[in-house]
Design an enzyme around this catalytic site. Structure first.
Site, short mmCIF file in Angstrom:
data_model
loop_
_atom_site.label_atom_id
_atom_site.label_comp_id
_atom_site.label_asym_id
_atom_site.label_seq_id
_atom_site.Cartn_x
_atom_site.Cartn_y
_atom_site.Cartn_z
N ASP A 1 -1.65 -3.38 9.30
CA ASP A 1 -0.21 -3.57 9.39
C ASP A 1 0.42 -2.26 8.95
OD1 ASP A 1 2.45 -4.13 9.00
OD2 ASP A 1 2.12 -6.06 8.01
N HIS A 2 0.96 -1.51 9.91
CA HIS A 2 1.41 -0.16 9.62
C HIS A 2 2.64 -0.13 8.71
CE1 HIS A 2 1.26 4.07 9.93
NE2 HIS A 2 0.86 4.17 11.18
#
Lengths: 502, 474
Positions: free
Chosen positions: A473-474
């Site tokens: 999850d950036h």
């Protein structure tokens, strides 16, 4: 008389303010205009004065809390009244001029004595007031409607309230990570457009404009036809901008229908089609996938690792494990390697609490194991994986996976994961782009272990190679951490004896 | 396996084609489920064939004659001749039209219709015995089953129905001539509806009731309106009298009753109509074979998905417990079918309306004032007497009232009791209000057509708010 005081618009048109601190406590006597709180907006820190002479009866917001303008932040008992404590029944004698201005903003804790501050009868009777459509939506979204704060008159629960409760409910239902890429939507969602199925890909002859002039009725017709008005081809212009008429919308809608019919006919001609209801587990999985993709910006990091030593180690230990009645796959080794790497990179074992605007790093290691079942994908969670040895991990995992396949697994056994591993290679394939089991922030997909030529000491030799695909999850994790984490996992899988140190 | 059996399979098997069963079948068909509906008698069940529909047809027809006779005040002088056989023929036409419609709807929704009496053979098979000599039987394997076998009239000891002297409501709806006199045993809704019909047709009607009033579940001021009107049209009531036995006498019968003190009374009449309630039909199903037990009253316990204790078996309608009302059964049937189809359906209604087609009609939904208080609300009540309704006056029918019960704190509407002309229709608005979580303000702010009985709903609500226009506020 009780006076509930709402956070005023302390700046010019600010929407919310942060309570920096309270200058009074419950029970304090206050005078009109006496400062009771400091509130910081995006413009300044201001003092909020008391509107009355009286006593502080209740404080509804903590220091540090971000409060929308209009929310009740403090309740005063005005002088000259018997001070009603929070737990007292409301006055029995009601007059037409209500002496209490009850706020409907903000959830108020219901009390055991049945006098619920939001005026709804649900505290006393257990009854929930909501339309059948809202009740059905709650069932669809697996929301306990009894626990939803209603924003309507008297606390009536609306569809919007149910959706909000569903979104704030972090309990995944176990159906989450994909071991295959999610289907790509045929067209992009139109901003502010209808949430319904956008239908198949646009037929040829569609336009793609930023802006379109059209009468409101034409826009409505387009919306009803499920058509993006910016896609409607037109030669007409007004004021130098493309102008769309109702006739153009209808013609375009017709061409869309024809294209869809042609698609269907083509399918039917090639052996027909079957329509399978999108329900139950399939839909639950789908909704979770869509939620994950829509929430977490996914990036997938790929690598491959030489696991020749692991293959040998496992085959030696497998016989020993079988004697103890436990089947030993590669998964427990991978779980142990992941736990060791998660310890080193705590941001990978975390969740993003958007509401509190905090990243929560977890100091416990619950590893989800994505499992393909006849009913679809399920993710049983092995709890406290860091506290178990290889065989304990194996037997716990085997039991949970068995339960998942038999559909006898409980909801609790699929909740509370902090990181997920999915074994794509069990069926075949090398790389994937697994979808994160939100609210987790990462998922590791394993490919098949295959013999491949590798260069060792300048010689090309056959080695056992495992492919890894790590989605992150950036919002929380950057690519560098993803690569470092993967390298750490690889280190343990290349040298399984290192796991003895863990 | 019985020799000569043919075995077929179906995804959903429904036993009984009454309102619960046929609705389940049609909804299941709509949802693409392979559905089989077994009916031993007539499509539409008791409701369409021997209950709601025929009784309402006769009540309407009777009212036409009675109202014409009673309209001198309006300047109408008439003495209509009633041909009961003709009236029953018309009623039968209505019934035929509806039952034919049910059959057509089932077929149009791809429901397989099987005629015969079904009983469970094991947990996934029923045997259907076809009526008549040499008709044989067949076995049907199912994945899911819905029990929708309905109910039958309860018999009082010593009063077995013989269709001649002691008749059931079903027999009463099929009489071809008007009896001179009738003893009605039971003053519940069925007894009162039929007592009213026959009294209006000129029968000398006596009602004997074990309890102390008519329409036992309803509040006293509701039942009083009906009782006063019933006495006006000539019905005699005897309360605290339990029917003990009867004997033939002359052309008719003598019914004996006993009171609490053991004193015996005798009532002579041409026939006795016994209407003391209904009991579920679950004893014909061989439920043991599927692993189900009923409670002591014969009902099957179900959850909010209409599911019984056996996962694959559902129960809807009268077999699933009180209230035994067709519309409740219909909703249960819908939910059962949707649950089988995997939809997130549930029985989560907030209230079940009920109507009694007496004179005047009674319609109720949700809570009474006492029930609201017991549930922890602080109830507020608003009422509008029909005497203050312009429309009721123009109908020449001003008995009764419209009453609303609401929560005083938040204003949520919790219940209503209406005793008035068309109360069965008026109650629907309150049902919607309760289901939507509407408040007094919501209904008061809704413009109601003038001049209608519906205005009494708005007026009662405004009365609860202390701001009624056409009545004095409390």
């Amino acid at each position: 008389m009780v006076r509930e005081f709402e956070l005023p618009d302390v700046g010019e048109g600010v929407a919310e303010g942060e309570i920096v601190g309270w200058l009074v406590e419950v029970g304090d006597a206050v005078e009109e205009d006496q400062p009771v709180a400091e509130v910081e907006t995006d413009k300044a820190v201001v003092e909020v004065p008391s509107p009355v002479d009286g006593t502080v009866q209740a404080i509804h917001a903590d220091a540090g809390e971000l409060v929308p303008v209009g929310t009740v932040i403090i309740t005063f008992a005005e002088d000259g009244d018997e001070t009603a404590t929070e737990d007292e029944e409301p006055s029995e004698t009601r007059t037409d001029t209500a002496t209490e201005t009850r706020s409907e903003v903000g959830a108020v804790e219901s009390k055991d004595d049945g006098a619920s501050d939001d005026g709804s009868g649900s505290a006393s009777s257990g009854r929930v007031f909501a339309a059948p459509s809202a009740r059905r939506l709650a069932r669809e979204l697996d929301v306990d409607i009894g626990a939803v704060d209603g924003s309507g008159p008297g606390g009536r629960v609306s569809d919007t309230d149910v959706r909000a409760a569903a979104e704030s409910d972090d309990d995944g239902d176990g159906a989450s990570t994909a071991d295959e890429p999610a289907p790509k939507p045929a067209v992009e969602r139109v901003e502010g457009g209808d949430e319904s199925d956008p239908g198949p890909a646009m037929a040829t002859g569609s336009a793609s404009r930023e802006r379109t002039l059209a009468a409101p009725a034409t826009r409505r017709l387009a919306e009803e036809s499920g058509i993006d008005i910016d896609s409607v081809p037109t030669d007409e212009e007004r004021d130098g901008e493309a102008f769309v008429t109702p006739a153009a919308v209808e013609a375009f809608a017709e061409s869309q229908r024809a294209a869809q019919d042609a698609d269907r006919a083509a399918l039917a001609g090639s052996g027909g089609e079957e329509r399978i209801p999108y329900r139950g587990m399939r839909r639950t999985i789908g909704e979770q996938m869509a939620r994950s993709k829509a929430t977490a910006p996914h990036v997938t990091h790929h690598d491959e690792v030489d696991v020749t030593e692991l293959v040998e180690t496992r085959s030696e230990l497998k016989a020993e494990a079988e004697e103890r009645g436990i089947g030993l796959s590669y998964m427990p080794f991978v779980m142990k390697a992941c736990v060791a790497a998660l310890r080193a990179f705590p941001s990978m074992n975390a969740m993003l609490d958007e509401e509190a605007e905090e990243i929560v790093e977890k100091h416990y290691y619950n590893i989800g194991v994505a499992t393909a079942t006849d009913a679809g994908l399920m993710v049983p969670v092995v709890r406290n994986a860091d506290e178990r040895n290889l065989l304990e991990l194996a037997s716990e995992m085997n039991e949970l996976v068995g339960k998942a396949r038999e559909r006898s697994i409980s909801r609790e056994e699929m909740q509370g994961g902090t990181f997920t591993v999915t074994n794509v290679g069990a069926i075949g394939g090398e790389y994937a782009t697994p979808i994160i089991n939100v609210p987790e922030v990462a998922i590791l997909a394993l490919g098949a272990i295959k013999e491949k030529p590798r260069v060792v000491d300048g010689e090309v030799v056959p080695r056992h190679v495992l492919t890894l695909s790590l989605s992150i999850d950036h919002r929380v994790i950057d690519g560098a951490i993803a690569a470092q984490f993967t390298n750490r996992v690889m280190k343990y899988l290349e040298n399984p004896q290192l796991l003895l140190l863990e | 396996m019985v020799v000569g059996d043919v075995t077929t399979g179906t995804e959903l098997l429904i036993i009984g084609a009454g309102p619960g069963g046929y609705v389940a079948a049609i909804r299941a068909g709509q949802l693409g489920i392979d559905t089989t509906l077994v009916e031993k008698d007539a499509y539409g069940g008791t409701c369409l064939n021997h209950g709601c529909i025929p009784s309402k047809a006769l009540i309407s027809a009777t009212d036409v004659a009675h109202d014409a006779r009673e309209a001198e005040e309006m300047g109408i002088h008439a003495d209509p001749a009633v041909d009961l056989a003709g009236m029953v023929d018309w009623k039968d036409d209505v019934v035929d039209q509806l039952t034919g419609g049910v059959e057509q709807l089932c077929k149009a929704n791809d429901v397989n219709l099987v005629e015969g009496r079904a009983e469970f053979a094991d947990e996934n098979t029923v045997r259907v015995a076809h009526g008549g000599e040499g008709q044989g039987s067949e076995s049907i394997e199912f994945e899911h089953a819905v029990v929708a076998t309905g109910s039958r009239p309860v018999e009082v000891p010593n009063f077995e129905f013989d269709g001649e002297h002691v008749i059931s409501s079903r027999d009463a709806l099929a009489l071809d001539s008007v009896p001179d006199s009738l003893v009605v045993v039971g003053a519940g809704y069925i007894g009162m509806e039929l007592a009213t019909v026959f009294a209006k047709l000129g029968t000398d009607v006596t009602v004997v009731e074990m309890l102390e009033g008519i329409l036992p579940p309803y509040e006293d001021d509701v039942s009083k309106v009906v009782r006063d009107r019933a006495e006006e049209i000539g019905i005699d009531f005897f309360f605290g009298e339990a029917a003990s036995d009867w004997e033939e006498s002359g052309d008719g019968i003598t019914v004996r009753t006993e009171n609490e003190d053991g004193e015996v009374s005798e009532f002579g009449a041409e026939k006795a109509l016994v209407a003391v309630g209904r009991a579920p039909v679950t004893d014909t199903l061989n439920l043991d074979a599927v692993g189900l037990e009923t409670d002591e009253d014969g009902f099957l316990a179900t959850d909010d998905r209409a599911r019984t204790d056996v996962e694959s078996v559902f129960a809807v309608g009268d077999v699933a417990g009180e209230p035994m009302l067709a519309h409740k059964g219909m909703k249960e049937g819908e939910v059962a079918a949707e649950v089988v189809a995997g939809e997130p359906s549930a029985l989560d209604y907030q209230s079940v309306p009920a109507a009694v087609f007496t004179d005047p009609e009674v319609g109720t939904v949700g809570m009474t004032e006492d029930e609201a208080e017991e549930a922890g609300f602080s109830p507020v009540v608003g009422q509008m007497p029909m005497q203050a309704s312009g429309r009721a006056l123009t109908l020449g029918d001003t008995g009764g009232f419209t009453r609303v019960v609401a929560d005083d704190d938040a204003g949520f509407i919790l219940g209503a009791q209406v005793v008035a002309p068309e109360a069965s229709e008026l109650i629907a608005e309150f049902g919607l209000a309760i289901e939507m979580g509407a408040t007094l303000e919501d209904v008061a702010a809704t413009i109601h057509t003038h001049p209608t009985l519906g205005e009494t709903v708005m007026e009662a609500v405004e009365n609860a708010q202390g701001k009624a226009i056409h009545t004095l506020n409390r």
